[in-house]
Design an enzyme around this catalytic site. Structure first.
Site, PDB file in Angstrom:
ATOM      1  N   SER A 130     -21.092   5.555  -8.337  1.00 26.57           N
ATOM      2  CA  SER A 130     -21.982   4.586  -8.976  1.00 26.57           C
ATOM      3  C   SER A 130     -21.586   4.167 -10.385  1.00 26.57           C
ATOM      4  CB  SER A 130     -23.413   5.138  -9.006  1.00 26.57           C
ATOM      5  OG  SER A 130     -23.954   5.131  -7.713  1.00 26.57           O
ATOM      6  N   SER A 185     -24.326   2.172  -8.327  1.00 25.32           N
ATOM      7  CA  SER A 185     -25.669   1.769  -8.712  1.00 25.32           C
ATOM      8  C   SER A 185     -25.810   1.423 -10.199  1.00 25.32           C
ATOM      9  CB  SER A 185     -26.651   2.896  -8.381  1.00 25.32           C
ATOM     10  OG  SER A 185     -26.345   4.073  -9.127  1.00 25.32           O
ATOM     11  N   LYS A 234     -29.943   3.213 -18.256  1.00 25.73           N
ATOM     12  CA  LYS A 234     -29.980   2.840 -16.846  1.00 25.73           C
ATOM     13  C   LYS A 234     -31.402   3.034 -16.336  1.00 25.73           C
ATOM     14  CE  LYS A 234     -27.731   3.870 -12.421  1.00 25.73           C
ATOM     15  NZ  LYS A 234     -26.670   4.638 -11.739  1.00 25.73           N
TER      16      LYS A 234
END
Length: 487
Positions: free
Chosen positions: A176, A152, A77
């Site tokens: 997220s 996210s 990520k």
């Protein structure tokens, strides 16, 4: 026609271990798919095929015996630093940033034998619940490219759903992992606070942000969670292994490998069911028919499996919004933008959060932290009679790209709460939670063909129960497994 990405991550591991495929063959397959499909999905912001292939060739065969993710393609990520790989944190402020050191999570996944193909898209500093930034294309759900993948960890979710990665690590500070899992038809697991050594949450204000997996199946999520929670010591790692740096509490009965719970899927449990949220005292919330449909499907499905189900209404918490916002803003205040030129590079939501956070007094922050600690105790006590609690994963269908207000930050924050009212309080309480895909909204609904999911919230350390429930759910709906058009 069968292709390698049709295998689950667990099955890929079996093929790799038996020699039916090599790590290079698997990496090459995913790189070809990324080249063809990623431009329309926006899942990965960095693709480093040469480095991935070099690592695939260098993985020692003997290491396969002890490295749980040996040869499995993943991606970092873009909030996590990998030495030599551009890491923007989703912000123009770091548009050209290339770190020289690895974060602990990267080192741990490398030691577990995974092969990173690059980086997955994240919004600016991971603050929003959608993945649209000014430094990269929006991450879109593969089921409808006009709609966002959530956030996210939106890039990670979009990549796994579209078959660009086998499984992916994400992080979850207010939903997220679970939000993009719901938007992309995936399993998303937020672990208990303190379970994952390299992403325990204990280094963040109020212990909100933890690392966890996004996967297509419950077993794949358990496979990655075991890899994240086990101190890897195989002697062929290119970097030193990560040992647990803290002790967050007394040992619990679910310590140890969790894949077995996800494979066996045993047990009958008492489930609470709720559509209430601590945000409802301060934000106008409504549950879309599609979200209600998903919850009704889950209630009927778990009931048919023999589990007890009981409605529960959360106690009112009128001060929740005030104190959660204070901590969220205080966390944003640490973003390293100080000069007017640096602040000008931030997006409006981030700039607002930074400004509000830096204006908070120490007294206000201390009061918020104490209040949230009390909320943790209250919510755990209230839910203690249940093995797990079932909620909608989100209140709406995946949001159209551009739906969130790009200029009015206060309205933007409210929109995020309206989409995701059921996730952040789980982070505050430090509890584990699992998003399960229910299916695509049916023909005849206002918004057909979109993925929707539900959330199961567990007891402290109760990941094994969640995985067992998830495994039973998958077995009961095997014929309803969904894939996007790119599959």
């Amino acid at each position: 026609m069968f292709e390698l990405h049709h295998l689950t991550a667990l099955e890929q591991g079996e093929w790799l271990h038996s020699g039916r495929i090599t790590p290079r063959e698997l990496v090459e397959h995913y790189l070809r798919r990324i080249e063809r499909l990623n431009p329309s999905i926006g899942a990965l912001t960095v693709v480093d095929g040469d480095r991935a292939l070099d690592r695939a060739d260098a993985l020692p065969r003997l290491a396969a015996m002890t490295a749980p993710l040996w040869g499995i393609p993943i991606a970092d990520k873009e909030l996590v630093r990998r030495a030599g790989q551009r890491t923007t944190f989703g912000s123009r402020l770091f548009a050209d940033h290339v770190p020289t050191d690895d974060d602990d999570l990267v080192r741990h996944l490398d030691s577990a034998g995974a092969i990173s193909l690059g980086a997955t898209a994240a919004p600016e500093f991971g603050l929003p619940s959608y993945t649209e930034s000014l430094v990269a294309p929006a991450a879109r759900t593969p089921y409808d490219l006009t709609r966002g993948a959530g956030g996210s960890s939106g890039g990670a979710a979009a990549a796994v759903a579209a078959g660009l990665l086998a499984v992916a690590p994400g992080s979850d500070g207010g939903g997220s992992i679970r939000i993009p899992a719901a938007a992309c038809g995936l399993v998303g697991l937020k672990p208990s606070r303190g379970r994952v050594p390299a992403g325990s949450g204990l280094e963040h204000l109020a212990g909100l942000v933890v690392a966890g997996p996004l996967a297509r199946t419950v077993a794949d999520a358990a496979l990655m969670l075991d890899a994240l929670t086990t101190a890897v010591t195989w002697p062929f790692a290119t970097r030193a292994p990560i040992d647990p740096p803290v002790a967050s509490g007394a040992p619990h009965p679910h310590s140890g490998p969790l894949l077995g719970a996800a494979v066996r899927g045993e047990g009958r449990f008492q489930l609470g069911v709720t559509t209430s949220s601590p945000w409802e005292a301060s934000v106008d919330l409504a549950l879309d028919p599609e979200a209600q449909w998903a919850l009704d499907e889950a209630v009927a499905g778990f009931g048919a499996l023999g589990h007890g189900l009981e409605p529960v209404v959360l106690d009112p918490e009128p001060d929740y919004a005030q104190h959660f916002r204070a901590v969220w803003m205080a966390g944003a205040s640490r973003i390293p933008a100080r000069t007017p030129d640096e602040l000008a590079l931030l997006e409006p939501l981030t700039a607002w959060l930074v400004g509000q956070g830096r204006a908070l007094s120490a007294e206000t922050l201390a009061e918020a932290l104490v209040w949230l600690a009390g909320f943790e105790r209250r919510i755990i006590a209230q839910l203690s009679r249940f093995d797990a609690v079932l909620t909608p994963a989100v209140a709406m269908t995946p949001r159209p790209v551009g739906w969130y207000d790009a200029t009015d930050a206060e309205r933007n924050f409210t929109q995020q709460v309206q989409y995701t009212p059921f996730t952040s309080f789980v982070n505050v309480a430090g509890l584990p939670a699992l998003t399960l895909p229910v299916g695509l909204t049916p023909e005849g609904s206002k918004q057909p063909g979109l993925p929707m999911g539900v959330q199961l919230i567990g007891r402290p350390g109760g990941e094994a129960t969640l995985l067992a429930l998830g495994a039973q759910w998958e077995r009961s709906r095997e014929t309803a497994r969904i894939h996007p058009p790119q599959w």
